[in-house]
Enzyme design. Structure first.
Site, PDB file in Angstrom:
ATOM      1  N   HIS A 152       0.816  -1.219   0.000  1.00  0.00           N
ATOM      2  CA  HIS A 152       0.000   0.000   0.000  1.00  0.00           C
ATOM      3  C   HIS A 152       0.852   1.272   0.000  1.00  0.00           C
ATOM      4  O   HIS A 152       0.352   2.347  -0.319  1.00  0.00           O
ATOM      5  CB  HIS A 152      -0.993  -0.003   1.172  1.00  0.00           C
ATOM      6  CG  HIS A 152      -0.405   0.295   2.508  1.00  0.00           C
ATOM      7  ND1 HIS A 152      -0.106  -0.693   3.426  1.00  0.00           N
ATOM      8  CD2 HIS A 152      -0.075   1.465   3.096  1.00  0.00           C
ATOM      9  CE1 HIS A 152       0.374  -0.134   4.520  1.00  0.00           C
ATOM     10  NE2 HIS A 152       0.416   1.171   4.346  1.00  0.00           N
ATOM     11  N   ASP A 182      -0.081  -7.557   1.373  1.00  0.00           N
ATOM     12  CA  ASP A 182       0.359  -6.176   1.569  1.00  0.00           C
ATOM     13  C   ASP A 182       1.885  -6.079   1.590  1.00  0.00           C
ATOM     14  O   ASP A 182       2.463  -5.365   2.412  1.00  0.00           O
ATOM     15  CB  ASP A 182      -0.233  -5.581   2.851  1.00  0.00           C
ATOM     16  CG  ASP A 182      -0.099  -4.060   2.915  1.00  0.00           C
ATOM     17  OD1 ASP A 182       0.092  -3.447   1.859  1.00  0.00           O
ATOM     18  OD2 ASP A 182      -0.172  -3.499   4.031  1.00  0.00           O
ATOM     19  N   SER A 258       4.647   2.301   7.956  1.00  0.00           N
ATOM     20  CA  SER A 258       4.323   1.205   7.048  1.00  0.00           C
ATOM     21  C   SER A 258       5.566   0.681   6.350  1.00  0.00           C
ATOM     22  O   SER A 258       6.324   1.441   5.746  1.00  0.00           O
ATOM     23  CB  SER A 258       3.322   1.665   5.989  1.00  0.00           C
ATOM     24  OG  SER A 258       2.080   1.946   6.567  1.00  0.00           O
TER      25      SER A 258
END
Length: 413
Positions: A152, A182, A258
């Site tokens: 992402h 992901d 992230s």
């Protein structure tokens, strides 16, 4: 950092499109709005009196029959349509494979030791497109430039840059990405990097001390370390139609973390941080998530070799189980209700719509989503499913051809 929204009042597992209404909040909001409008009107009157002919205050008349809300929706749909990831691809066929090491014997490392052992393996990820940019973290996998981050982080990007701790920056090529897990693997043209030491996430226990290292809130705070414990293992979290089995931790995670590292007390990376929990109507703290290294190894090895993860047949829908209680409350049959239809899927071509309830598949009665998934997993891309759907009191027959999931996700080159 990807957000996972939790609503304890939710009746069935569909993400709400907006927060639940609170009557007293509505009254307060109305009062505040009236006060703001009154103030704005007074300010506008003063400005108009000061220069009624000032063309800077003028704006074109709105198009008849066209609302601001429609303009926003058109813009949003345009953004969604342009979310294709077009980062230049790296050659595949690499033979690099990741090794997961057991926990060493001896005393746990201090926080200072853990930081020094890992900080050179943490990089900054900068992604950009014509319309936007993203910022995240990555972890060095090999000396010759393979880096892992979250899918992402680079989703919708046309270019990606990787910055090392010594401020050297490199254009990154995309080796491969996998939306379901992901994860994305990047390649930069350099060598002599310090790869992270990967530990076996299967050896984690609830209560183990862990730290997270990443770049919360952007470049200025890069290399931040936070500490916590493992709160849960194998926590199933559903986002965007996929269920991921994740490590839950109390280590503080924020936007920019992230793709960063979750590290055990021996200095081994045991997870790639990717998500934190939010709630619409409550404060949520200490609920972060990371992808276990067991998943990281399985996916990264395949991406380095092939560029995509194959062998996942997809119907092209996301859905949820209609229980007997829901069936009675909403006057629909027990089965599997379609929540979303993927663009470009055969399900879309065959006219399946959100709200359709699947009651049979290949002649077998379907009462929950697990039955449908089990049936699908026994097939491969190119095979067909004969579905019986309920739609507004009618039963319809549809034949759906399964496709590779990475095609629908846009993960392929």
């Amino acid at each position: 950092m990807r957000g996972y929204y939790y609503d304890q009042n939710r009746v069935y597992p569909v993400r709400p499109s907006k927060p639940p209404r609170r009557p007293w909040r509505a009254v307060l909001l109305l009062a505040c709005t009236l006060l703001l409008l009154a103030g704005a009107g007074l300010c506008l009157r003063i400005l108009l009196d000061m220069g009624a002919n000032n063309q800077a205050l003028a704006s074109p008349a709105p198009t008849p029959g066209y609302s601001r809300e429609e303009e926003w929706l058109d813009w949003w749909e345009e953004q969604e349509a342009s979310a294709e990831t077009t980062v230049e691809r790296a050659p595949t066929g690499g033979q690099a494979t990741l090794a997961l090491l057991p926990q060493p014997e001896g005393e746990p490392h201090s926080f200072q030791e853990i930081y020094q052992e890992n900080i050179q393996s943490i990089v900054s990820i900068w992604g950009e497109s014509d319309r936007s940019y993203s910022f995240g973290t990555g972890v060095v996998l090999t000396e010759d430039g393979y880096v892992i981050t979250n899918a992402h982080v680079i989703q919708g990007c046309s270019g990606v840059e990787v910055t090392l701790q010594d401020d050297r920056s490199y254009k990154a090529l995309l080796v491969g990405m996998d939306s379901q897990s992901d994860l994305a693997v990047l390649k930069i043209d350099t060598d002599g990097l310090r790869p992270a030491i990967l530990g076996d996430s299967a050896l984690l226990e609830v209560g183990d001390s862990v730290v997270a290292i990443g770049n919360p809130l952007g470049q200025e705070l890069r290399g931040t370390m936070t500490d916590g414990i493992v709160s849960a293992i194998n926590r199933d979290v559903s986002v965007d139609g996929y269920t991921m089995s994740l490590i839950q931790t109390t280590a503080a995670l924020n936007s920019g973390n992230s793709g960063g590292a979750l590290i055990n007390r021996y200095g081994q990376v045991v997870g790639i941080t990717n998500m934190k929990m939010y709630a619409y109507d409550d404060t949520v703290e200490g609920l972060g998530f990371a992808i276990p290294t067991a998943t990281v190894k399985a996916v990264a090895d395949v991406l380095i070799r092939d560029g995509v993860v194959t062998g996942r047949p997809s119907i092209g829908i996301t859905c949820y189980t209609v229980t007997e209680e829901m069936a009675e409350a909403y006057e629909i049959p027990v089965g599997v209700c379609v929540d979303e239809v993927k663009t470009g899927s055969d399900a879309e071509a065959q006219g399946i719509l959100p709200g359709d309830v699947i009651v049979k598949a290949n002649g077998l009665t379907v009462t929950d989503i697990d039955q449908l998934l089990t049936l699908k997993e026994g097939l491969k891309a190119g095979d067909t499913l004969e579905l019986v759907l309920w739609r507004e009191g009618e039963y319809l027959d549809r034949t759906i051809t399964l496709v590779e999931q990475y095609v629908l996700d846009g993960d392929g080159p």
